[in-house]
Scaffold this motif. Structure first.
Motif, PDB file in Angstrom:
ATOM      1  N   GLN A  11       6.007  -9.431  -1.868  1.00 22.74           N
ATOM      2  CA  GLN A  11       6.563  -8.388  -2.738  1.00 22.74           C
ATOM      3  C   GLN A  11       7.722  -8.918  -3.575  1.00 22.74           C
ATOM      4  O   GLN A  11       7.867  -8.540  -4.732  1.00 22.74           O
ATOM      5  CB  GLN A  11       7.004  -7.178  -1.919  1.00 22.74           C
ATOM      6  N   ILE A  12       8.517  -9.783  -3.005  1.00 22.68           N
ATOM      7  CA  ILE A  12       9.644 -10.372  -3.741  1.00 22.68           C
ATOM      8  C   ILE A  12       9.102 -11.271  -4.849  1.00 22.68           C
ATOM      9  O   ILE A  12       9.554 -11.208  -5.999  1.00 22.68           O
ATOM     10  CB  ILE A  12      10.569 -11.163  -2.788  1.00 22.68           C
ATOM     11  N   ARG A  13       8.120 -12.127  -4.521  1.00 26.07           N
ATOM     12  CA  ARG A  13       7.553 -13.045  -5.526  1.00 26.07           C
ATOM     13  C   ARG A  13       6.859 -12.302  -6.666  1.00 26.07           C
ATOM     14  O   ARG A  13       6.795 -12.796  -7.781  1.00 26.07           O
ATOM     15  CB  ARG A  13       6.570 -14.016  -4.862  1.00 26.07           C
ATOM     16  N   GLN A  14       6.315 -11.133  -6.373  1.00 25.23           N
ATOM     17  CA  GLN A  14       5.581 -10.380  -7.393  1.00 25.23           C
ATOM     18  C   GLN A  14       6.473  -9.475  -8.238  1.00 25.23           C
ATOM     19  O   GLN A  14       5.993  -8.817  -9.147  1.00 25.23           O
ATOM     20  CB  GLN A  14       4.475  -9.558  -6.720  1.00 25.23           C
ATOM     21  N   MET A  15       7.767  -9.460  -7.959  1.00 25.58           N
ATOM     22  CA  MET A  15       8.689  -8.626  -8.720  1.00 25.58           C
ATOM     23  C   MET A  15       8.713  -9.098 -10.177  1.00 25.58           C
ATOM     24  O   MET A  15       8.901 -10.284 -10.446  1.00 25.58           O
ATOM     25  CB  MET A  15      10.091  -8.721  -8.103  1.00 25.58           C
ATOM     26  N   THR A  16       8.494  -8.191 -11.103  1.00 19.11           N
ATOM     27  CA  THR A  16       8.525  -8.538 -12.527  1.00 19.11           C
ATOM     28  C   THR A  16       9.969  -8.769 -12.975  1.00 19.11           C
ATOM     29  O   THR A  16      10.916  -8.400 -12.270  1.00 19.11           O
ATOM     30  CB  THR A  16       7.916  -7.416 -13.382  1.00 19.11           C
ATOM     31  N   ASP A  17      10.118  -9.349 -14.159  1.00 22.05           N
ATOM     32  CA  ASP A  17      11.460  -9.534 -14.712  1.00 22.05           C
ATOM     33  C   ASP A  17      12.173  -8.195 -14.867  1.00 22.05           C
ATOM     34  O   ASP A  17      13.363  -8.082 -14.580  1.00 22.05           O
ATOM     35  CB  ASP A  17      11.392 -10.237 -16.071  1.00 22.05           C
ATOM     36  N   LYS A  18      11.442  -7.199 -15.312  1.00 21.53           N
ATOM     37  CA  LYS A  18      12.021  -5.864 -15.491  1.00 21.53           C
ATOM     38  C   LYS A  18      12.473  -5.285 -14.145  1.00 21.53           C
ATOM     39  O   LYS A  18      13.568  -4.723 -14.035  1.00 21.53           O
ATOM     40  CB  LYS A  18      11.004  -4.943 -16.160  1.00 21.53           C
ATOM     41  N   GLU A  19      11.658  -5.446 -13.109  1.00 17.65           N
ATOM     42  CA  GLU A  19      12.013  -4.956 -11.777  1.00 17.65           C
ATOM     43  C   GLU A  19      13.204  -5.724 -11.208  1.00 17.65           C
ATOM     44  O   GLU A  19      14.091  -5.130 -10.578  1.00 17.65           O
ATOM     45  CB  GLU A  19      10.805  -5.065 -10.835  1.00 17.65           C
ATOM     46  N   PHE A  20      13.232  -7.041 -11.432  1.00 20.35           N
ATOM     47  CA  PHE A  20      14.361  -7.836 -10.954  1.00 20.35           C
ATOM     48  C   PHE A  20      15.651  -7.419 -11.648  1.00 20.35           C
ATOM     49  O   PHE A  20      16.691  -7.264 -11.010  1.00 20.35           O
ATOM     50  CB  PHE A  20      14.104  -9.340 -11.158  1.00 20.35           C
ATOM     51  N   TYR A  21      15.584  -7.213 -12.944  1.00 21.71           N
ATOM     52  CA  TYR A  21      16.761  -6.763 -13.691  1.00 21.71           C
ATOM     53  C   TYR A  21      17.251  -5.423 -13.131  1.00 21.71           C
ATOM     54  O   TYR A  21      18.443  -5.238 -12.896  1.00 21.71           O
ATOM     55  CB  TYR A  21      16.445  -6.645 -15.183  1.00 21.71           C
ATOM     56  N   ARG A  22      16.345  -4.502 -12.901  1.00 19.50           N
ATOM     57  CA  ARG A  22      16.711  -3.186 -12.343  1.00 19.50           C
ATOM     58  C   ARG A  22      17.324  -3.351 -10.958  1.00 19.50           C
ATOM     59  O   ARG A  22      18.308  -2.695 -10.611  1.00 19.50           O
ATOM     60  CB  ARG A  22      15.451  -2.303 -12.282  1.00 19.50           C
ATOM     61  N   PHE A  23      16.748  -4.233 -10.123  1.00 17.33           N
ATOM     62  CA  PHE A  23      17.278  -4.516  -8.788  1.00 17.33           C
ATOM     63  C   PHE A  23      18.727  -4.988  -8.890  1.00 17.33           C
ATOM     64  O   PHE A  23      19.599  -4.532  -8.146  1.00 17.33           O
ATOM     65  CB  PHE A  23      16.397  -5.577  -8.105  1.00 17.33           C
ATOM     66  N   CYS A  24      18.996  -5.880  -9.832  1.00 19.29           N
ATOM     67  CA  CYS A  24      20.367  -6.381 -10.024  1.00 19.29           C
ATOM     68  C   CYS A  24      21.295  -5.271 -10.488  1.00 19.29           C
ATOM     69  O   CYS A  24      22.442  -5.166 -10.026  1.00 19.29           O
ATOM     70  CB  CYS A  24      20.372  -7.528 -11.032  1.00 19.29           C
ATOM     71  N   GLN A  25      20.817  -4.424 -11.407  1.00 19.54           N
ATOM     72  CA  GLN A  25      21.641  -3.315 -11.899  1.00 19.54           C
ATOM     73  C   GLN A  25      21.912  -2.290 -10.797  1.00 19.54           C
ATOM     74  O   GLN A  25      23.004  -1.722 -10.733  1.00 19.54           O
ATOM     75  CB  GLN A  25      20.971  -2.635 -13.100  1.00 19.54           C
ATOM     76  N   ASP A  26      20.951  -2.086  -9.936  1.00 18.23           N
ATOM     77  CA  ASP A  26      21.117  -1.136  -8.832  1.00 18.23           C
ATOM     78  C   ASP A  26      22.028  -1.678  -7.736  1.00 18.23           C
ATOM     79  O   ASP A  26      22.472  -0.921  -6.869  1.00 18.23           O
ATOM     80  CB  ASP A  26      19.759  -0.780  -8.216  1.00 18.23           C
ATOM     81  N   ASN A  27      22.279  -2.988  -7.752  1.00 20.66           N
ATOM     82  CA  ASN A  27      23.108  -3.638  -6.726  1.00 20.66           C
ATOM     83  C   ASN A  27      24.218  -4.451  -7.387  1.00 20.66           C
ATOM     84  O   ASN A  27      24.435  -5.614  -7.059  1.00 20.66           O
ATOM     85  CB  ASN A  27      22.227  -4.530  -5.840  1.00 20.66           C
ATOM     86  N   ARG A  28      24.946  -3.840  -8.299  1.00 28.03           N
ATOM     87  CA  ARG A  28      25.982  -4.526  -9.080  1.00 28.03           C
ATOM     88  C   ARG A  28      27.085  -5.135  -8.225  1.00 28.03           C
ATOM     89  O   ARG A  28      27.774  -6.045  -8.664  1.00 28.03           O
ATOM     90  CB  ARG A  28      26.614  -3.562 -10.085  1.00 28.03           C
ATOM     91  N   LYS A 108      19.709  -9.953 -25.714  1.00 32.03           N
ATOM     92  CA  LYS A 108      21.141 -10.119 -25.435  1.00 32.03           C
ATOM     93  C   LYS A 108      21.635  -9.105 -24.405  1.00 32.03           C
ATOM     94  O   LYS A 108      22.624  -9.336 -23.725  1.00 32.03           O
ATOM     95  CB  LYS A 108      21.949  -9.970 -26.725  1.00 32.03           C
ATOM     96  N   ARG A 109      20.952  -7.978 -24.291  1.00 33.45           N
ATOM     97  CA  ARG A 109      21.381  -6.904 -23.396  1.00 33.45           C
ATOM     98  C   ARG A 109      20.772  -7.021 -21.995  1.00 33.45           C
ATOM     99  O   ARG A 109      21.059  -6.195 -21.127  1.00 33.45           O
ATOM    100  CB  ARG A 109      21.039  -5.546 -24.005  1.00 33.45           C
ATOM    101  N   LYS A 110      19.930  -8.009 -21.786  1.00 36.19           N
ATOM    102  CA  LYS A 110      19.333  -8.269 -20.466  1.00 36.19           C
ATOM    103  C   LYS A 110      19.787  -9.667 -20.027  1.00 36.19           C
ATOM    104  O   LYS A 110      20.803 -10.149 -20.484  1.00 36.19           O
ATOM    105  CB  LYS A 110      17.807  -8.197 -20.557  1.00 36.19           C
ATOM    106  N   PHE A 111      19.006 -10.313 -19.183  1.00 37.50           N
ATOM    107  CA  PHE A 111      19.272 -11.707 -18.838  1.00 37.50           C
ATOM    108  C   PHE A 111      18.680 -12.546 -19.964  1.00 37.50           C
ATOM    109  O   PHE A 111      17.460 -12.639 -20.093  1.00 37.50           O
ATOM    110  CB  PHE A 111      18.651 -12.080 -17.494  1.00 37.50           C
ATOM    111  N   ALA A 112      19.535 -13.113 -20.794  1.00 40.36           N
ATOM    112  CA  ALA A 112      19.078 -13.847 -21.969  1.00 40.36           C
ATOM    113  C   ALA A 112      18.061 -14.916 -21.563  1.00 40.36           C
ATOM    114  O   ALA A 112      18.307 -15.690 -20.633  1.00 40.36           O
ATOM    115  CB  ALA A 112      20.251 -14.489 -22.698  1.00 40.36           C
ATOM    116  N   PRO A 113      16.914 -14.967 -22.260  1.00 38.25           N
ATOM    117  CA  PRO A 113      15.877 -15.950 -21.934  1.00 38.25           C
ATOM    118  C   PRO A 113      16.200 -17.314 -22.538  1.00 38.25           C
ATOM    119  O   PRO A 113      15.611 -17.740 -23.524  1.00 38.25           O
ATOM    120  CB  PRO A 113      14.620 -15.328 -22.548  1.00 38.25           C
TER     121      PRO A 113
END
Length: 165
Positions: A11-28, A108-113
């Motif tokens: 489940q961790i490996r399958q986390m999309t970039d969008k889901e990972f970004y949300r995870f980080c925002q939810d756990n600031r 620029k508003r997310k994790f810059a690629p």
């Protein structure tokens, strides 16, 4: 002392970039990175000494950038989506205006690629120097042009450049 743990699994490996970004925002309140294997690394807050030293490093880099106006500086809370698929946060980073201006406003508003062109990593008491040296190679593999690993306890700075020992 600083510590970290790694979250693994399908489940961790399958986390999309969008889901990972949300995870980080939810756990600031957590310091979170993701390695090239898509494992999530959660680190403890830094010690007071590391925080002071990191602030001094960032201040000096930012002052240089203010004087020269060549790019953007960022702190250890800034995440970058690297070419190898990892999401990393160096202690301090610099990106040229040329590279920064190629990003869309949404990027620029997310994790810059992108990989910063210059990074600084600061060794803390709990860090293993061999692990940090591997991390410095990871920065170079992803396109970093200059990287410094600063070890305040040994009073050493290790300088990394592509194709140079």
């Amino acid at each position: 002392m600083e510590h970290y743990f790694v979250l693994r699994g399908r489940q961790i490996r399958q986390m999309t970039d969008k889901e990972f970004y949300r995870f980080c925002q939810d756990n600031r309140d957590l310091r979170i990175e993701r390695n090239e294997y898509q494992e999530i690394i959660i680190m403890s807050p830094t010690s007071s000494l590391s925080g002071y030293l990191n602030t001094e490093i960032l201040r000096q880099l930012a002052n240089w950038n203010i004087e020269h106006k060549l790019g953007k500086t960022s702190d250890s809370s800034t995440g970058f989506k690297l070419p190898d698929g990892s999401n990393r946060s160096p202690n301090a980073a610099w990106v040229s205006n040329e590279v920064w201006n190629q990003l869309s406003e949404a990027e620029k508003r997310k994790f810059a690629p992108l990989c910063p062109e210059f990074v600084i990593e600061l060794k803390s008491d709990a860090d293993d120097i061999a692990d940090l040296k591997k991390k410095m190679q990871m920065w170079l593999i992803n396109g970093c042009r200059l990287a410094w690993l600063i070890d305040p306890h040994e009073e050493k700075a290790h300088v990394y450049r592509p194709d140079r020992p």
